[in-house]
Write an enzyme that holds these catalytic residues in place. Sequence first.
Site, PDB file in Angstrom:
ATOM      1  N   HIS A  87       0.847  -1.187   0.000  1.00  0.00           N
ATOM      2  CA  HIS A  87       0.000   0.000   0.000  1.00  0.00           C
ATOM      3  C   HIS A  87       0.886   1.241   0.000  1.00  0.00           C
ATOM      4  O   HIS A  87       2.106   1.161   0.140  1.00  0.00           O
ATOM      5  CB  HIS A  87      -0.908   0.013   1.238  1.00  0.00           C
TER       6      HIS A  87
ATOM      7  N   ASP B 159       0.908   5.161   1.896  1.00  0.00           N
ATOM      8  CA  ASP B 159       0.298   5.725   3.101  1.00  0.00           C
ATOM      9  C   ASP B 159      -0.648   6.890   2.843  1.00  0.00           C
ATOM     10  O   ASP B 159      -1.582   7.097   3.607  1.00  0.00           O
ATOM     11  CB  ASP B 159       1.395   6.158   4.083  1.00  0.00           C
TER      12      ASP B 159
ATOM     13  N   ARG C   2       6.048  -9.772  16.736  1.00  0.00           N
ATOM     14  CA  ARG C   2       6.770  -8.636  16.167  1.00  0.00           C
ATOM     15  C   ARG C   2       6.172  -7.342  16.711  1.00  0.00           C
ATOM     16  O   ARG C   2       4.988  -7.077  16.553  1.00  0.00           O
ATOM     17  CB  ARG C   2       6.660  -8.657  14.641  1.00  0.00           C
TER      18      ARG C   2
END
Length: 736
Positions: A583, A585, A665
Amino acid sequence: MALLSKASTVYVALCFAVLYSFISKETSATTRGTTGSVSGLIPSYDSLYYMGVRAYFTEDWEKAAELIEKSIATRETILRTRRECHDNCVTTGHDRLDKLDTETGGVWDLLAMQWAQLRAECVRFCLSRTISPAAQLPVSSDIQYEFDTRNPYNFLQVTYYKLGKVQRAVSAAQTFFVANPSHLEMRNNIEKYKRMPGVKEEAFLDRERDGHKHWSFYDAAVLAEYSAEWARAVDGWKKCVNETLMQTEECRAQCEVEGQGIPDEEVMRTMGVYEKAAALSLNLLSCKQSCVSIVATRPGRISPMEDFLPTVLEHLHIAQFKAGDLRGAVETLHSLLLFYPADSNSLSNLQLYFETLGGDTEAPGTKPTQEISSYVSRSLTEKKLLYFGVENLNFNFTDPDLWTPEKVIPESLREGWRAEREKLNERLNEGERPEEMDDSGFYAGGTVPLTGVTITMDDAILNGTNRVVLDGLLSQSECDTVLHLASTAASSGDGYQGRRSPHTPHEQFEGLTVLSALKLAQDGFVNQSDARLLHEIGERVRTLLHSYFRSPSALYFSFTHLVCRSAITGKQEGRLDLSHPVHVDNCLLEPETRKCWREPPAFTHRDLSALLYLNDDFEGGDLFFTDRDAKTVTATVKPQCGRVVGFSSGPVNPHGVTAVTAGRRCALALWFTKEKLHRDMEREEVEAVWAKDGQSVMKEEEEEDSAPAPPRSGRSQGSKERSKGRDRVVGGRDEL
């Protein structure tokens, strides 16, 4: 005649409009089936919707569902009835046109007025038999916006959930989500529905799919091309062309029957009968031309794909050639040349086909299709009329097509038209440049003002523009402190409660904002010092990136989010998805066209993005950058404690995250903006609390309901949500 001498230009415009109407009857669709029996007259759908929303907010779920569903059905019935009346009346009064004197102009030209009146009376009578007077009036722009953004389905999904009708809730959620793909709350709701027992894949049905079938055919054809299945691609592109033409005709018919805007009353007073007729005719033609943009706009977008029909024809002729259908390819190429008759590539291809077929390109079946010929001829006639109005009648018209030939434009308008066309072509060709140009205003390569921080990767190593990787921003003990904060507070900080990631069902998602951390510290769940550290390291990142990217203006925090993703045990075998899909931002990436539309629901105000890693004891989870095709990986970054990745938020930096297949993570995602209006007000609230020596000034929030998130208007979703009457922008949740 005196009448003609006083308004000769308007007279010409009216005659052209009549000529257009005469031509258009040849391409009008055939009469459709009649509307089913209705008891009484059809009411206005906007009043039903108002009452349904009112019932929703009083939690009268049964009544809300009934009224909102009825408003949707009533709107569909009204549109269908309008089309039927249009088709039933399309030939009314055409006997008058046969007597029209278009050569010299005379009193008999008033027969055109009689024809228009007869047709209008036919339509008005047809509508009055089934539609109430209130329902014949235009709805407000707010109601039109609600239905355009499919917000009725937003209300319906919660309503049906409350009623225990999960299958209907799923369908309503899917219908809304198709047109609002960045609506994070609905994305989470859909993930919840997918995990519910008894909910099958077929329940995720787009109820508005019939209105955009051509996009389904488009996507299927692109997929077939990608797999080199050329026969299937040909079939998909042909269906896409046919459906595009049908949707365009439907839109044009609605323009005729629903009525167009009337010029300002003061302006109308100064007009004669021909001027008024010309103004109304031009408004109608402008509406019909705008159907090109409406049909070429994919659900979830607000901008059309430029040159949609010529683009589809180009794909079709290539697929036909690859599939061995040379005569079909020649026919399609001739159709494409109607749009761009001087295109060198098309002419070269035609010569190739000519040689392959042994010179027999003029055989039957190798001419442009009648549908495309009629489409182009009609469009050019309309454009001539509209540009006549622009030049002589002070009419405003925005041409939706790039293929409009220069000869259609009046000489007095050509210079401005050429300048606008050059700007548009530059913007559209931006994705084809060998070297990406970043217009963000940032210039990588500045100083690194923090001691111990080093540049590990720059633009050259990362194969891009305005990208950097810096190490040493945090010590190991600071990473451990923030990780402990995440373990203690992240699951409750944003209310996700360990739910699955909004991007993949294979990972759990936890998040924490600076404001949430402060609240938890005030309640004694976490240490105040830990919450302050979360705030302080954000300031470090801003200082670092403001200097390195040599920002000419101040950088404001737009949003800060501590994000942890954990691989779900036993859910990783054979996994092919990403932790976060590719994508951009601050714009909506369209890989197939390499375009990135800077418009809602993208976070258009974001200018600079950053990711601060906290750990590396997990598998997967690498950040990667791609080309605009979202497939060609240009650089990969592996996480480790204290590593910062910074990059401009625009289309030069598409990126994603590989699947987290084991472990947890954690990273701090930060976005910055150069616009003070879009600064993070939550962060300022935190700073105000600390400035008052820890005295809380925040209101208690209501507990989050376990049901799907209640709907907010599609108007409020996307890059920002404005609090009415206040200069405040609340950042939406998102993460890298």
